[in-house]
Design an enzyme around this catalytic site. Structure first.
Site, PDB file in Angstrom:
ATOM      1  N   HIS A   1       9.057  -3.605   2.763  1.00  0.00           N
ATOM      2  CA  HIS A   1       8.718  -3.988   1.750  1.00  0.00           C
ATOM      3  C   HIS A   1       9.902  -4.367   1.126  1.00  0.00           C
ATOM      4  O   HIS A   1      10.141  -5.238  -0.265  1.00  0.00           O
ATOM      5  CB  HIS A   1       8.626  -2.454   1.435  1.00  0.00           C
ATOM      6  CG  HIS A   1       6.856  -2.219   2.124  1.00  0.00           C
ATOM      7  ND1 HIS A   1       7.292  -1.245   2.410  1.00  0.00           N
ATOM      8  CD2 HIS A   1       5.967  -2.604   2.622  1.00  0.00           C
ATOM      9  CE1 HIS A   1       5.152  -0.659   3.884  1.00  0.00           C
ATOM     10  NE2 HIS A   1       4.668  -1.597   3.211  1.00  0.00           N
TER      11      HIS A   1
ATOM     12  N   ARG B   1       2.519   2.799   9.644  1.00  0.00           N
ATOM     13  CA  ARG B   1       1.774   3.465  10.331  1.00  0.00           C
ATOM     14  C   ARG B   1       2.720   4.375  11.244  1.00  0.00           C
ATOM     15  O   ARG B   1       3.308   5.371  11.997  1.00  0.00           O
ATOM     16  CB  ARG B   1       0.946   3.109  10.907  1.00  0.00           C
ATOM     17  CG  ARG B   1      -0.459   2.101   9.775  1.00  0.00           C
ATOM     18  CD  ARG B   1      -1.505   1.784  10.758  1.00  0.00           C
ATOM     19  NE  ARG B   1      -2.784   1.497  10.754  1.00  0.00           N
ATOM     20  CZ  ARG B   1      -3.300   0.935   9.485  1.00  0.00           C
ATOM     21  NH1 ARG B   1      -2.994  -0.179   9.644  1.00  0.00           N
ATOM     22  NH2 ARG B   1      -4.259   1.355   8.731  1.00  0.00           N
TER      23      ARG B   1
ATOM     24  N   LEU C   1       6.433   3.163   1.667  1.00  0.00           N
ATOM     25  CA  LEU C   1       7.598   1.851   1.770  1.00  0.00           C
ATOM     26  C   LEU C   1       8.793   1.845   3.399  1.00  0.00           C
ATOM     27  O   LEU C   1       9.105   3.768   2.971  1.00  0.00           O
ATOM     28  CB  LEU C   1       8.223   1.816   0.648  1.00  0.00           C
ATOM     29  CG  LEU C   1       7.206   1.249  -0.995  1.00  0.00           C
ATOM     30  CD1 LEU C   1       8.216   0.878  -2.282  1.00  0.00           C
ATOM     31  CD2 LEU C   1       6.149   0.535  -0.695  1.00  0.00           C
TER      32      LEU C   1
ATOM     33  N   MET D   1       0.819  -1.471   0.323  1.00  0.00           N
ATOM     34  CA  MET D   1      -0.027   0.327  -0.065  1.00  0.00           C
ATOM     35  C   MET D   1       0.564   1.507   0.045  1.00  0.00           C
ATOM     36  O   MET D   1       0.390   2.314   0.373  1.00  0.00           O
ATOM     37  CB  MET D   1      -1.195  -0.421   1.063  1.00  0.00           C
ATOM     38  CG  MET D   1      -1.753  -0.995   1.017  1.00  0.00           C
ATOM     39  SD  MET D   1      -2.845  -1.078   2.161  1.00  0.00           S
ATOM     40  CE  MET D   1      -2.875  -0.982   3.893  1.00  0.00           C
ATOM     41  N   GLY D   2       2.366   1.449  -0.674  1.00  0.00           N
ATOM     42  CA  GLY D   2       2.913   1.805  -0.541  1.00  0.00           C
ATOM     43  C   GLY D   2       3.761   3.211   0.993  1.00  0.00           C
ATOM     44  O   GLY D   2       3.592   1.782   1.813  1.00  0.00           O
TER      45      GLY D   2
ATOM     46  N   GLN E   1      -2.618 -11.384   8.328  1.00  0.00           N
ATOM     47  CA  GLN E   1      -2.936 -11.567   6.986  1.00  0.00           C
ATOM     48  C   GLN E   1      -2.247 -12.639   6.416  1.00  0.00           C
ATOM     49  O   GLN E   1      -2.702 -13.319   4.891  1.00  0.00           O
ATOM     50  CB  GLN E   1      -2.369 -10.152   6.068  1.00  0.00           C
ATOM     51  CG  GLN E   1      -2.047 -10.271   5.197  1.00  0.00           C
ATOM     52  CD  GLN E   1      -2.340  -8.428   4.701  1.00  0.00           C
ATOM     53  OE1 GLN E   1      -3.195  -7.255   4.807  1.00  0.00           O
ATOM     54  NE2 GLN E   1      -0.675  -8.647   4.849  1.00  0.00           N
TER      55      GLN E   1
ATOM     56  N   GLU F   1       5.481 -11.548   7.626  1.00  0.00           N
ATOM     57  CA  GLU F   1       5.320 -11.967   9.182  1.00  0.00           C
ATOM     58  C   GLU F   1       4.944 -11.613  10.144  1.00  0.00           C
ATOM     59  O   GLU F   1       3.415 -11.600  10.750  1.00  0.00           O
ATOM     60  CB  GLU F   1       6.353 -12.731   9.495  1.00  0.00           C
ATOM     61  CG  GLU F   1       6.119 -14.062   9.278  1.00  0.00           C
ATOM     62  CD  GLU F   1       7.811 -14.953   9.821  1.00  0.00           C
ATOM     63  OE1 GLU F   1       8.001 -14.851  11.234  1.00  0.00           O
ATOM     64  OE2 GLU F   1       7.759 -16.237   8.995  1.00  0.00           O
ATOM     65  N   LYS F   2       4.866 -10.146   9.494  1.00  0.00           N
ATOM     66  CA  LYS F   2       4.556  -9.125  10.650  1.00  0.00           C
ATOM     67  C   LYS F   2       2.970  -8.427  10.486  1.00  0.00           C
ATOM     68  O   LYS F   2       2.375  -8.845  11.741  1.00  0.00           O
ATOM     69  CB  LYS F   2       5.321  -7.114   9.946  1.00  0.00           C
ATOM     70  CG  LYS F   2       4.060  -6.485  10.392  1.00  0.00           C
ATOM     71  CD  LYS F   2       4.204  -5.855  10.888  1.00  0.00           C
ATOM     72  CE  LYS F   2       3.887  -4.492  12.254  1.00  0.00           C
ATOM     73  NZ  LYS F   2       2.604  -4.441  11.360  1.00  0.00           N
TER      74      LYS F   2
HETATM   75  P1  AMP Z   1       1.561  -2.898   3.611  1.00  0.00           P
HETATM   76  O1  AMP Z   1       2.467  -2.054   2.314  1.00  0.00           O
HETATM   77  O2  AMP Z   1       1.008  -2.335   4.853  1.00  0.00           O
HETATM   78  O3  AMP Z   1       0.054  -2.875   3.211  1.00  0.00           O
HETATM   79  O4  AMP Z   1       2.554  -4.433   3.409  1.00  0.00           O
HETATM   80  C1  AMP Z   1       2.690  -4.722   2.619  1.00  0.00           C
HETATM   81  C2  AMP Z   1       3.545  -5.896   2.733  1.00  0.00           C
HETATM   82  O5  AMP Z   1       4.356  -5.703   3.683  1.00  0.00           O
HETATM   83  C3  AMP Z   1       2.172  -7.487   3.330  1.00  0.00           C
HETATM   84  O6  AMP Z   1       3.033  -8.372   3.168  1.00  0.00           O
HETATM   85  C4  AMP Z   1       3.228  -6.517   4.710  1.00  0.00           C
HETATM   86  O7  AMP Z   1       2.997  -8.007   6.095  1.00  0.00           O
HETATM   87  C5  AMP Z   1       4.763  -6.449   4.487  1.00  0.00           C
HETATM   88  N1  AMP Z   1       5.606  -5.649   5.444  1.00  0.00           N
HETATM   89  C6  AMP Z   1       5.334  -4.651   6.447  1.00  0.00           C
HETATM   90  N2  AMP Z   1       5.858  -3.969   7.271  1.00  0.00           N
HETATM   91  C7  AMP Z   1       7.227  -4.878   6.966  1.00  0.00           C
HETATM   92  C8  AMP Z   1       7.604  -5.343   8.100  1.00  0.00           C
HETATM   93  N3  AMP Z   1       8.308  -4.614   9.288  1.00  0.00           N
HETATM   94  N4  AMP Z   1       9.099  -6.215   7.877  1.00  0.00           N
HETATM   95  C9  AMP Z   1       8.687  -7.310   6.999  1.00  0.00           C
HETATM   96  N5  AMP Z   1       7.781  -7.180   5.857  1.00  0.00           N
HETATM   97  C10 AMP Z   1       6.312  -6.224   6.253  1.00  0.00           C
END
Ligand code: AMP
Length: 270
Positions: A33, A182, A29, A26-27, A149, A144-145
């Site tokens: 990511h 966030r 980054l 969702m950007g 999901q 895995e965070k």
């Molecule tokens: P999001 O942009 O928050 O929807 O995340 C996109 C992907 O990045 C999802 O698969 C999340 O689980 C992964 N992600 C987000 N934060 C982390 C993190 N700290 N470590 C590893 N993967 C992450």
């Protein structure tokens, strides 16, 4: 890196590609990511990253509005990583090719975030179903965070498509807080405290080895954290990583937390 602004551009670029690695985001980054993208690039095939803030997975309109967006910074990062394609769809690219669909979770899946964010995972599964149909990836990389999901998407996607959903380790800040888009919404003090909470729970999980009556210990820990850091804890639960049922021992289990610090909701697992 080529930017695909709509499905026409995407179809033109990807038709005939049989080995696509896909990283949905969702950007906003960050290194989390980037670790997913690195893992994807280390496999054979091309890497497609998407940036789409999916309104259907936000159970709270205010949360959708204030979700951090920084496309210029994201573009810089992705170009530097030499990602093959960035898919930047509009709402209509994702939602118009296929009619509305009703996605339901089983009763035993309405736990953790599914209990506290009504409709959230239905929205996540809906968008992942659509993105998988549009992009047709061989592999999808997820963090895995967001373990619940990852768990639900893997179950749903691998049942329906010839696609593997691959998990990637949680990347953390220097103070041990899990990286998250966030986190930008946290004050310095909240950021420091969230790091302390993460470190505290990591250590706490280790102390649970060989102990009995873990439920009571977890309940006590919950009270201590609430008082010390003035946070609102939605859940702090030990659950089995293969079926997400409540666990009585730490074997094959993770400690899951969701809490609000100020108005920011954070999740993590240890
Ligand atoms: P999001 O942009 O928050 O929807 O995340 C996109 C992907 O990045 C999802 O698969 C999340 O689980 C992964 N992600 C987000 N934060 C982390 C993190 N700290 N470590 C590893 N993967 C992450």
């Amino acid at each position: 890196m080529k930017i695909l602004h709509n499905n026409k551009e995407l179809n033109k670029a990807l038709t005939g590609q049989t080995n696509i690695n896909f990283v949905p985001t969702m950007g906003g980054l960050h290194q989390g990511h980037i670790s997913l993208i690195n893992k994807s690039q280390n496999k054979s095939g091309i890497t497609v990253v998407s940036i789409f803030i999916n309104p259907k997975q936000f159970n709270d309109k205010k949360d959708f509005k204030k979700y951090p967006r920084n496309i210029q910074k994201d573009l810089k990062i992705l170009k530097k990583l030499r990602v093959n394609y960035l898919y930047l769809p509009k709402y209509s690219d994702v939602y118009y090719p296929k009619q509305n669909q009703i996605i339901k979770l089983n009763k035993n899946e309405k736990i953790l975030c599914a209990k506290f964010r009504k409709g959230h995972f239905e929205g996540v599964l809906d968008v992942m179903d659509r993105l998988t149909e549009i992009i047709k990836p061989k592999k999808i990389f997820m963090g895995e965070k967001d373990f619940q999901q990852f768990y639900l998407v893997k179950k749903f996607i691998e049942k329906k498509f010839h696609t593997k959903v691959i998990d990637c380790k949680t990347i953390r800040e220097k103070n041990y807080l899990a990286m998250s888009t966030r986190n930008q919404l946290l004050s310095k003090n909240q950021f420091d405290n969230a790091g302390k909470i993460a470190l505290n729970l990591k250590k706490f999980k280790n102390t649970l080895k060989n102990k009995v009556n873990l439920q009571k210990l977890i309940l006590d820990k919950c009270k201590i954290l609430k008082k010390k850091f003035k946070i609102k804890i939605e859940y702090l639960e030990l659950r089995n990583i293969f079926n997400l049922r409540l666990s009585k021992s730490i074997k094959n289990s993770k400690l899951f937390i969701a809490y609000k610090i100020g108005t920011v909701r954070l999740i993590d697992n240890f």
